[in-house]
Design a protein around this motif. Structure first.
Motif, PDB file in Angstrom:
ATOM      1  N   UNK A  49       0.833  -1.209   0.000  1.00 50.03           N
ATOM      2  CA  UNK A  49       0.000   0.000   0.000  1.00 50.03           C
ATOM      3  C   UNK A  49       0.872   1.265   0.000  1.00 50.03           C
ATOM      4  N   UNK A  50       1.909   1.217   0.827  1.00 51.81           N
ATOM      5  CA  UNK A  50       2.838   2.357   0.889  1.00 51.81           C
ATOM      6  C   UNK A  50       3.517   2.567  -0.463  1.00 51.81           C
ATOM      7  N   UNK A  52       2.369   1.751  -3.349  1.00 52.11           N
ATOM      8  CA  UNK A  52       1.372   2.297  -4.271  1.00 52.11           C
ATOM      9  C   UNK A  52       1.209   3.805  -4.061  1.00 52.11           C
ATOM     10  N   UNK A  53       1.162   4.194  -2.793  1.00 47.71           N
ATOM     11  CA  UNK A  53       1.022   5.630  -2.473  1.00 47.71           C
ATOM     12  C   UNK A  53       2.220   6.412  -3.004  1.00 47.71           C
ATOM     13  N   UNK A  54       3.412   5.845  -2.780  1.00 45.68           N
ATOM     14  CA  UNK A  54       4.628   6.547  -3.208  1.00 45.68           C
ATOM     15  C   UNK A  54       4.652   6.678  -4.723  1.00 45.68           C
ATOM     16  N   UNK A  56       2.035   6.866  -6.646  1.00 40.43           N
ATOM     17  CA  UNK A  56       1.044   7.895  -6.984  1.00 40.43           C
ATOM     18  C   UNK A  56       1.597   9.292  -6.754  1.00 40.43           C
ATOM     19  N   UNK A  57       2.405   9.438  -5.689  1.00 38.94           N
ATOM     20  CA  UNK A  57       2.955  10.761  -5.366  1.00 38.94           C
ATOM     21  C   UNK A  57       4.081  11.154  -6.312  1.00 38.94           C
ATOM     22  N   UNK A  58       4.719  10.173  -6.946  1.00 41.46           N
ATOM     23  CA  UNK A  58       5.894  10.474  -7.773  1.00 41.46           C
ATOM     24  C   UNK A  58       5.625  10.330  -9.254  1.00 41.46           C
ATOM     25  N   UNK A  59       4.431   9.977  -9.636  1.00 41.12           N
ATOM     26  CA  UNK A  59       4.201   9.665 -11.044  1.00 41.12           C
ATOM     27  C   UNK A  59       3.183  10.598 -11.690  1.00 41.12           C
TER      28      UNK A  59
END
Lengths: 145, 184
Positions: A49-50, A52-54, A56-59
């Motif tokens: 999950x982390x 995936x979040x990272x 989303x934040x970097x892409x």
């Protein structure tokens, strides 16, 4: 970078997941987390999950119009001169099947051309037949006979 | 198309010779991460698009780019950071000239992910984004540089700080980010 005691408990692993994701943990701690994640579905789920979040934040991405604008400017700025473009076109790689087709055509032409020329040279010139006077007889000429 | 493992430096040289396929590969490699890095610095998507454009053009056109000193990636992020900082400086000057209080653009929320993603995915991704938006810029940029796969040496080069300072900044970033994520 981050030092920790071997994080064998879920709490210890959860505390280090972010550093683990960013590759900031020491080798021994990394190995311990690897082993823990292999055996603990809860922590593995939290890690994914982390991740995936990272992502989303970097892409984030620029819009397609911005991309096209940049592409056009790069093409305009770095467009090679005409002579270089012709040279590049001539030096471009040609697919094998095309090269083979051209080479076969050249060989056929080279083999067939002398025979055709020889045959053309050996043929006798056409013999002229008896000349037929097809001129009309004019009344003036008829009076002579 | 160029082979997928072709080094950035080769693609850079080919792009400068007018090979647009090389440019497309280079662009695809960096559009996501460099853009996210610029958004994290500038806060606004439109500003980040301008900065992204300028960064690529300056990196491709600059005669100062020498790869024996640093990799293409390091140059790209370094130039990108300078472009973004210049934009922020001129933005501050403009707001000072208009006699308005300078907006805290760095803390502006990062744009939401595309609408086709599931609601649950958007919410989970937003958790980290919100936590990042609450970090001070110097810690946020460290996160994005690291997420882009830069090594300590490359990051120190981009940020123009000693490696020791960078390491302590990384530790601080992880601590603060964890704290911010738990606060949510």
């Amino acid at each position: 970078m981050t030092t920790m005691e071997r994080p064998v408990t879920c709490t210890g692993v959860a505390d280090e997941l972010l550093a683990y994701h960013l590759d900031l943990v020491e080798d021994d701690a990394r190995q311990a987390i690897d082993e823990h994640l292999l055996g603990c579905q809860e922590c593995l789920r939290a890690f994914l999950q982390l991740k995936h979040q990272a992502r989303g934040a970097s892409e984030l991405r620029p819009g397609s119009a911005a991309r096209q604008r940049l592409r056009d400017e790069v093409a305009r700025t770095f467009r090679p001169p005409a002579l270089a473009r012709v040279r590049a076109w001539l030096a471009r790689p040609v697919p094998l099947y095309q090269s083979l087709a051209v080479a076969s055509a050249a060989v056929l032409l080279a083999v067939a051309t002398p025979g055709v020329l020889r045959r053309a040279a050996s043929q006798p010139p056409p013999v002229a037949g008896p000349r037929v006077d097809t001129a009309r007889v004019t009344p003036a000429a008829a009076s002579l006979y | 198309m160029p082979p997928p493992d072709e080094p950035d430096e080769t693609l850079y040289a080919r792009t400068r010779r007018g090979d647009m396929r090389a440019f497309d590969t280079l662009y695809a490699r960096y559009e996501g991460r460099l853009f996210a890095f610029l958004v994290s610095l500038l806060g606004h998507r439109a500003d980040a698009e301008d900065a992204f454009h300028e960064t690529f053009m300056r990196t491709l056109s600059s005669r100062e780019v020498v790869f024996d000193r640093a990799s293409f990636r390091t140059w790209l992020y370094r130039i990108g950071r300078n472009v973004a900082l210049n934009q922020l400086r001129s933005r501050r000057q403009q707001s000072a000239a208009q006699d308005e209080p300078a907006a805290s653009t760095l803390a502006a929320p990062v744009p939401a992910p595309p609408p086709d993603q599931a609601l649950e995915q958007r919410e989970t991704a937003a958790a980290l984004q919100e936590a990042l938006a609450r970090l001070p810029p110097h810690l946020c940029e460290v996160f994005h540089l690291r997420s882009s796969g830069l090594s300590y040496e490359e990051m120190a080069e981009v940020l123009e700080i000693p490696t020791g300072t960078l390491k302590s900044r990384m530790n601080l970033m992880v601590t603060r980010l964890k704290h911010e994520m738990m606060r949510r």
